[in-house]
Design an enzyme around this catalytic site. Structure first.
Site, PDB file in Angstrom:
ATOM      1  N   ASP A  16       0.860  -1.385  -0.156  1.00 25.37           N
ATOM      2  CA  ASP A  16       0.487   0.006  -0.156  1.00 25.37           C
ATOM      3  C   ASP A  16       0.939   1.272  -0.143  1.00 25.37           C
ATOM      4  O   ASP A  16       0.010   1.856   0.832  1.00 25.37           O
ATOM      5  CB  ASP A  16      -1.285  -0.314   0.739  1.00 25.37           C
ATOM      6  N   ASP A  58      -4.889  -0.469  -1.637  1.00 25.59           N
ATOM      7  CA  ASP A  58      -6.043  -0.209  -2.116  1.00 25.59           C
ATOM      8  C   ASP A  58      -6.644   0.095  -3.267  1.00 25.59           C
ATOM      9  O   ASP A  58      -6.047   1.099  -4.019  1.00 25.59           O
ATOM     10  CB  ASP A  58      -6.712   0.885  -1.058  1.00 25.59           C
ATOM     11  N   HIS A  60     -10.329   0.906  -3.717  1.00 17.62           N
ATOM     12  CA  HIS A  60     -11.845   1.308  -3.573  1.00 17.62           C
ATOM     13  C   HIS A  60     -12.734   1.894  -4.477  1.00 17.62           C
ATOM     14  O   HIS A  60     -12.370   2.499  -4.976  1.00 17.62           O
ATOM     15  CB  HIS A  60     -11.570   2.310  -2.559  1.00 17.62           C
ATOM     16  N   SER A  66     -15.960   1.504   4.106  1.00 18.88           N
ATOM     17  CA  SER A  66     -14.303   2.184   5.078  1.00 18.88           C
ATOM     18  C   SER A  66     -14.754   3.685   5.349  1.00 18.88           C
ATOM     19  O   SER A  66     -14.095   4.268   6.042  1.00 18.88           O
ATOM     20  CB  SER A  66     -13.326   1.635   5.008  1.00 18.88           C
ATOM     21  N   HIS A  77     -10.503   7.102   0.413  1.00 20.42           N
ATOM     22  CA  HIS A  77      -8.684   7.604  -0.071  1.00 20.42           C
ATOM     23  C   HIS A  77      -8.374   6.000  -1.164  1.00 20.42           C
ATOM     24  O   HIS A  77      -9.175   4.813  -1.184  1.00 20.42           O
ATOM     25  CB  HIS A  77      -8.175   6.965   1.319  1.00 20.42           C
ATOM     26  N   LYS A 102      -6.572  -4.454  -3.420  1.00 26.69           N
ATOM     27  CA  LYS A 102      -8.357  -5.459  -2.629  1.00 26.69           C
ATOM     28  C   LYS A 102      -8.666  -4.519  -2.235  1.00 26.69           C
ATOM     29  O   LYS A 102      -8.554  -3.320  -2.558  1.00 26.69           O
ATOM     30  CB  LYS A 102      -6.870  -6.017  -1.364  1.00 26.69           C
ATOM     31  N   GLU A 109     -14.487  -3.972   3.375  1.00 30.62           N
ATOM     32  CA  GLU A 109     -13.294  -3.795   4.009  1.00 30.62           C
ATOM     33  C   GLU A 109     -12.518  -5.059   3.720  1.00 30.62           C
ATOM     34  O   GLU A 109     -13.064  -6.768   3.923  1.00 30.62           O
ATOM     35  CB  GLU A 109     -12.700  -3.895   5.807  1.00 30.62           C
ATOM     36  N   ALA A 137       0.204   0.358   6.405  1.00 27.03           N
ATOM     37  CA  ALA A 137       0.210   1.002   8.135  1.00 27.03           C
ATOM     38  C   ALA A 137       0.908  -0.432   9.044  1.00 27.03           C
ATOM     39  O   ALA A 137       0.085  -1.615   8.518  1.00 27.03           O
ATOM     40  CB  ALA A 137      -0.617   1.871   8.564  1.00 27.03           C
ATOM     41  N   CYS A 141      -2.613  -2.933   7.558  1.00 21.97           N
ATOM     42  CA  CYS A 141      -2.351  -3.335   6.453  1.00 21.97           C
ATOM     43  C   CYS A 141      -1.014  -4.997   6.600  1.00 21.97           C
ATOM     44  O   CYS A 141      -1.417  -5.306   5.923  1.00 21.97           O
ATOM     45  CB  CYS A 141      -2.640  -2.846   5.053  1.00 21.97           C
TER      46      CYS A 141
END
Length: 195
Positions: A16, A58, A60, A66, A77, A102, A109, A137, A141
């Site tokens: 990420d 990510d 999204h 989330s 984000h 993902k 989530e 982070a 993750c």
């Protein structure tokens, strides 16, 4: 501490390292960009050994669960196909890096790089046995990817100098490191990694 020599069944996972998670982004991890030069060294080391590198991200939808607007805890984000979802341009990804997207479904989530992705299938196709994991982070993750990897039977090394935490609570990152070690992961830094 003993050095760790890379073997033919090792792989590197970098989690990420996207613009929205780095300084200036909508969900910035403090000093998240400080690890980029080191991550480039790790990637170069794996590339030199002809070992696979995986990049999770990510990815999204705009209405992801989330996000605070949907009742989640995070600002919007890493919305797919936006600049915030792009990897930081200073990362030197080796040719053939496998990108794992993902948290692509609005209602689900997915902190772990394994959740709802083909990561495990790809790793097994490469006969990977040991995983070296870095990125951001630490307490989200990284932690969940490490725990899933251990559950799936991989030996896991957390690149302690190559992770950064959000630290909503001051010691969240340190607690996550402790939890990963208690779960069976090993800590390593670049100085202990032998080609």
């Amino acid at each position: 501490m003993e050095p760790v020599t890379l073997e033919h069944d090792d792989a590197l996972i970098i989690a990420d390292m996207q613009n929205d998670f780095l300084p200036g982004g909508s969900l910035a991890v403090p000093e998240g960009d400080a690890i980029i030069p080191l991550l480039n060294h790790y990637m170069a080391r794996f590339e030199a050994g002809d070992l696979p590198v995986f990049a999770t991200r990510d990815w999204h939808p705009p209405n992801h669960c989330s996000f605070v607007q949907q009742g989640g805890i995070w600002p919007p984000h890493c919305i797919a196909h936006t600049p915030g979802a792009d990897f930081h341009p200073s990362l030197n990804w080796p040719p053939g890096t496998h990108v794992i997207s993902k948290a692509t479904a609005p209602e689900k989530e997915a902190y772990s790089g394994f959740e709802g992705t083909a990561l495990d299938t790809l790793l097994r196709a490469h006969s990977v046995r040991r995983l070296f994991i870095a990125g951001i982070a630490t307490e989200y993750c990284i932690l969940q990817t490490v725990k899933d990897a251990l559950r799936k039977g991989y030996q896991v090394f957390v690149l302690e100098d190559g992770v950064r935490a959000i630290n909503l609570q001051r010691d969240d990152g340190a607690r996550a490191i402790q939890e990963m070690c208690q779960s069976g992961a090993h800590l390593i830094d670049f100085g202990r990694l032998q080609p």
